[in-house]
Motif scaffolding. Structure first.
Motif, short mmCIF file in Angstrom:
data_model
loop_
_atom_site.label_atom_id
_atom_site.label_comp_id
_atom_site.label_asym_id
_atom_site.label_seq_id
_atom_site.Cartn_x
_atom_site.Cartn_y
_atom_site.Cartn_z
N LEU A 163 0.82 -1.21 0.00
CA LEU A 163 0.00 0.00 0.00
C LEU A 163 0.85 1.26 0.00
CD1 LEU A 163 -2.76 -0.94 2.63
CD2 LEU A 163 -2.94 -0.99 0.13
N PRO A 164 0.40 2.30 -0.69
CA PRO A 164 1.07 3.60 -0.58
C PRO A 164 0.96 4.12 0.85
CG PRO A 164 -0.48 3.55 -2.42
CD PRO A 164 -0.73 2.32 -1.63
N LYS A 165 1.86 4.99 1.22
CA LYS A 165 1.89 5.50 2.58
C LYS A 165 0.56 6.13 2.98
CE LYS A 165 4.41 8.71 5.60
NZ LYS A 165 5.49 9.72 5.69
N GLU A 166 -0.06 6.89 2.05
CA GLU A 166 -1.32 7.56 2.34
C GLU A 166 -2.43 6.55 2.65
OE1 GLU A 166 0.52 8.05 -0.30
OE2 GLU A 166 1.46 9.99 0.22
N SER A 167 -2.51 5.49 1.85
CA SER A 167 -3.54 4.47 2.06
C SER A 167 -3.29 3.70 3.35
CB SER A 167 -3.57 3.51 0.87
OG SER A 167 -3.89 4.18 -0.32
N LEU A 168 -2.03 3.41 3.63
CA LEU A 168 -1.69 2.67 4.85
C LEU A 168 -2.10 3.46 6.09
CD1 LEU A 168 -0.27 0.05 5.81
CD2 LEU A 168 1.83 1.40 6.01
N GLU A 169 -1.84 4.76 6.08
CA GLU A 169 -2.17 5.59 7.23
C GLU A 169 -3.66 5.92 7.29
OE1 GLU A 169 0.27 9.05 7.21
OE2 GLU A 169 2.13 7.94 7.62
N SER A 170 -4.34 5.88 6.15
CA SER A 170 -5.76 6.21 6.12
C SER A 170 -6.63 5.04 6.59
CB SER A 170 -6.17 6.62 4.70
OG SER A 170 -7.56 6.83 4.63
N TRP A 171 -6.43 3.86 6.00
CA TRP A 171 -7.29 2.72 6.33
C TRP A 171 -6.54 1.38 6.38
CZ3 TRP A 171 -6.98 -0.88 2.44
CH2 TRP A 171 -6.61 -0.41 1.16
N GLY A 172 -5.38 1.29 5.76
CA GLY A 172 -4.69 0.01 5.69
C GLY A 172 -4.32 -0.57 7.04
N TRP A 173 -3.97 0.29 7.99
CA TRP A 173 -3.54 -0.19 9.30
C TRP A 173 -4.66 -0.88 10.07
CZ3 TRP A 173 -5.79 1.33 13.88
CH2 TRP A 173 -6.65 2.44 13.81
N ARG A 174 -5.93 -0.63 9.66
CA ARG A 174 -7.07 -1.23 10.36
C ARG A 174 -7.30 -2.69 9.96
NH1 ARG A 174 -10.28 2.92 12.66
NH2 ARG A 174 -9.80 5.02 11.86
N ILE A 175 -6.77 -3.11 8.82
CA ILE A 175 -7.05 -4.44 8.29
C ILE A 175 -6.65 -5.56 9.26
CG2 ILE A 175 -6.44 -6.09 6.47
CD1 ILE A 175 -6.36 -3.75 4.52
N PRO A 176 -5.44 -5.54 9.83
CA PRO A 176 -5.08 -6.63 10.76
C PRO A 176 -6.01 -6.73 11.96
CG PRO A 176 -3.13 -5.39 10.10
CD PRO A 176 -4.30 -4.62 9.62
N PHE A 177 -6.47 -5.59 12.48
CA PHE A 177 -7.38 -5.63 13.62
C PHE A 177 -8.73 -6.21 13.22
CE2 PHE A 177 -4.34 -2.26 14.63
CZ PHE A 177 -3.93 -2.65 15.90
N LEU A 178 -9.18 -5.91 12.01
CA LEU A 178 -10.43 -6.49 11.52
C LEU A 178 -10.29 -8.00 11.34
CD1 LEU A 178 -11.48 -3.78 8.90
CD2 LEU A 178 -12.59 -4.28 11.09
N ILE A 179 -9.11 -8.44 10.89
CA ILE A 179 -8.86 -9.88 10.78
C ILE A 179 -8.97 -10.54 12.15
CG2 ILE A 179 -7.09 -11.62 10.26
CD1 ILE A 179 -6.10 -9.78 8.04
N GLY A 180 -8.44 -9.86 13.16
CA GLY A 180 -8.55 -10.39 14.52
C GLY A 180 -9.99 -10.54 14.97
N VAL A 181 -10.83 -9.57 14.60
CA VAL A 181 -12.24 -9.64 14.96
C VAL A 181 -12.93 -10.80 14.23
CG1 VAL A 181 -14.46 -8.44 14.91
CG2 VAL A 181 -12.37 -7.19 15.47
N LEU A 182 -12.57 -11.01 12.98
CA LEU A 182 -13.21 -12.06 12.18
C LEU A 182 -12.92 -13.46 12.72
CD1 LEU A 182 -12.61 -10.69 8.57
CD2 LEU A 182 -14.76 -10.73 9.85
N ILE A 183 -11.77 -13.64 13.39
CA ILE A 183 -11.45 -14.95 13.92
C ILE A 183 -12.23 -15.23 15.21
CG2 ILE A 183 -9.52 -14.36 15.47
CD1 ILE A 183 -9.63 -17.32 13.03
N ALA A 184 -12.73 -14.19 15.87
CA ALA A 184 -13.41 -14.36 17.15
C ALA A 184 -14.64 -15.27 17.07
CB ALA A 184 -13.79 -13.00 17.73
N PRO A 185 -15.53 -15.11 16.07
CA PRO A 185 -16.69 -16.02 16.00
C PRO A 185 -16.29 -17.49 15.91
CG PRO A 185 -17.04 -14.14 14.57
CD PRO A 185 -15.62 -14.07 15.04
#
Length: 433
Positions: A185-207
């Motif tokens: 990801l470009p720096k702008e995208s990473l700082e805008s929304w990309g950094w949230r992806i790993p945390f969302l993955i963590g939520v998806l594993i919870a169910p």
């Protein structure tokens, strides 16, 4: 023939229960350590978005301090959720901890930034980290006790070793995803929304974790009657104080080794050795891979030889001998292949010296106080020694001017843990409860 068939069915059922217990117990631990690695990697971005300051260092310090806040509530969670697990059962505690983890991880994933809601943004992040720490404080005791108690009286070392193997797997996946996002990801995208992806993955594993944990066998009610009649904490601190202190010191050597060799080494490679961040993260990937693969093997070894203590004493003893030569080699040849190879070798013997530790911890306490005892020992060690390991290592380098200071700190802690292990009773040959 019928007797043979019934015996085979019993063995198959035990193995099925064992596999289900392993999957259900470790998934919460995976979630916590996965979040650990990705939060640390994105600490700079989180600092910018949630703790803005004219001084970038101030933003980073506030972000790192928020990460450290998760360690503060671990002892509280270890007591409250550990007692809950010993009173109400492992299954009830495991379901509660994973729901707390999912909620707090999800809060980080969707949290509005400081620019959007002002001071409420950093407060939300701090609250989420506090809940995560509280949850993990109780998660360890309930999950590790479940690994030992479900699946029969054999292969206890193998089952308990998955607690540590999962930490390695989470570090491997967290480092890998973080490095991939940074590269893709470009720096702008990473700082805008990309950094949230790993945390969302963590939520998806919870169910998935909630589903698996609800399928665990219920705890027999009779096993908790004594704990209800007599206070869990009272019995723990009066009848089992000696093993509690020794287990806490045993965990200290392991947790300092983990936090330095697995999580601090990428930072050490960047700030002390001058490697670029994209390459340094590969050190974390290699570390996680070694732990994931070798810990179950060394857990099986402790079952095969009938000893928890011998692998710990040998593995950590060799680690102490390797620390200074390995760090000298890394500083002499600060190149990625050398750093990864030296770190992997140290972690190989660390895994040998820690894989059977979790079985030893559980087997040192009776069931009625087990979850509380190991939760408190683990949480205190991680809070006091693990949470400060990177800070102490950095401070020692500055104080002494020696790049070998982290090796000295790890060696000192491991030696103390070896003394504690030598004073514990061997438990592999004893029936569980």
């Amino acid at each position: 023939m019928n007797a043979t068939t019934d015996a085979s069915r019993t063995v198959d059922a035990t193995r099925t229960t064992s596999r289900g217990a392993i999957a259900a117990a470790v998934i919460g631990n995976w979630l916590e350590f996965f979040d650990f690695t990705v939060y640390g990697f994105f600490a700079v971005i989180i600092g910018k978005l949630f703790f803005p300051s004219a001084d970038p260092t101030t933003s980073l310090l506030l972000s790192v301090a928020t990460f450290a806040a998760g360690f503060i509530t671990r002892p509280l969670g270890s007591v409250m959720l550990g007692v809950y697990a010993d009173r109400k059962g492992r299954k009830a505690a495991l379901n509660l901890t994973i729901m707390l983890m999912a909620a707090s991880t999800g809060a980080i994933a969707i949290a509005p930034t400081y620019a959007q809601i002002g001071v409420a943004a950093p407060l939300l992040i701090v609250l989420a980290r506090l809940v995560q720490g509280f949850s993990q404080g109780g998660e360890f005791g309930a999950a590790t006790s479940t690994l030992l108690e479900q699946g029969g009286g054999t292969r206890r070392g193998f089952r308990a070793s998955w607690q540590l193997a999962t930490q390695g797997g989470a570090a491997l996946m967290g480092s890998g995803i973080a490095a991939a996002l940074s590269a893709a990801l470009p720096k702008e995208s990473l700082e805008s929304w990309g950094w949230r992806i790993p945390f969302l993955i963590g939520v998806l594993i919870a169910p998935v974790g909630i589903y698996l944990r609800r399928r665990l066998a219920d705890d027999p009610a009779s096993t908790h009657s004594h704990a209800i009649e007599r206070g869990v904490l009272h019995e723990l601190f009066t009848a089992h104080l000696r093993p509690l202190v020794l287990i806490t010191l045993t965990v200290m050597g392991g947790t300092v080794s983990t936090y330095i060799l697995t999580f601090y080494m990428p930072t050490y490679a960047i700030h002390t050795l001058g490697l670029p961040m994209s390459l340094s993260m590969l050190v974390g990937v290699a570390s996680g891979f070694v732990m994931l693969i070798t810990c179950p093997l060394f857990g099986m070894l402790s079952d095969r030889i009938g000893s928890r203590k011998r692998p710990i004493l040998f593995g950590r003893g060799v680690l102490v001998l390797l620390l200074f030569p390995a760090f000298m080699l890394i500083n002499r040849f600060p190149q990625l292949p050398v750093i990864m190879s030296a770190t992997a070798l140290m972690l190989l013997f660390y895994s040998m010296g820690s894989a059977s530790e979790f079985a030893l911890m559980c087997e040192s306490f009776p069931r009625r106080v087990r979850a509380t005892g190991i939760s408190i020992a683990y949480a205190l060690s991680v809070c006091v020694f693990g949470g400060t390991a990177q800070l102490v290592a950095t401070w020692l380098i500055k104080l002494t001017g020696s790049k070998l200071a982290p090796a000295g700190y790890v060696a000192a802690c491991v030696v103390v843990s070896l003394i504690a292990v030598s004073m514990l009773k061997e438990t592999a040959d004893k029936p569980i409860d």
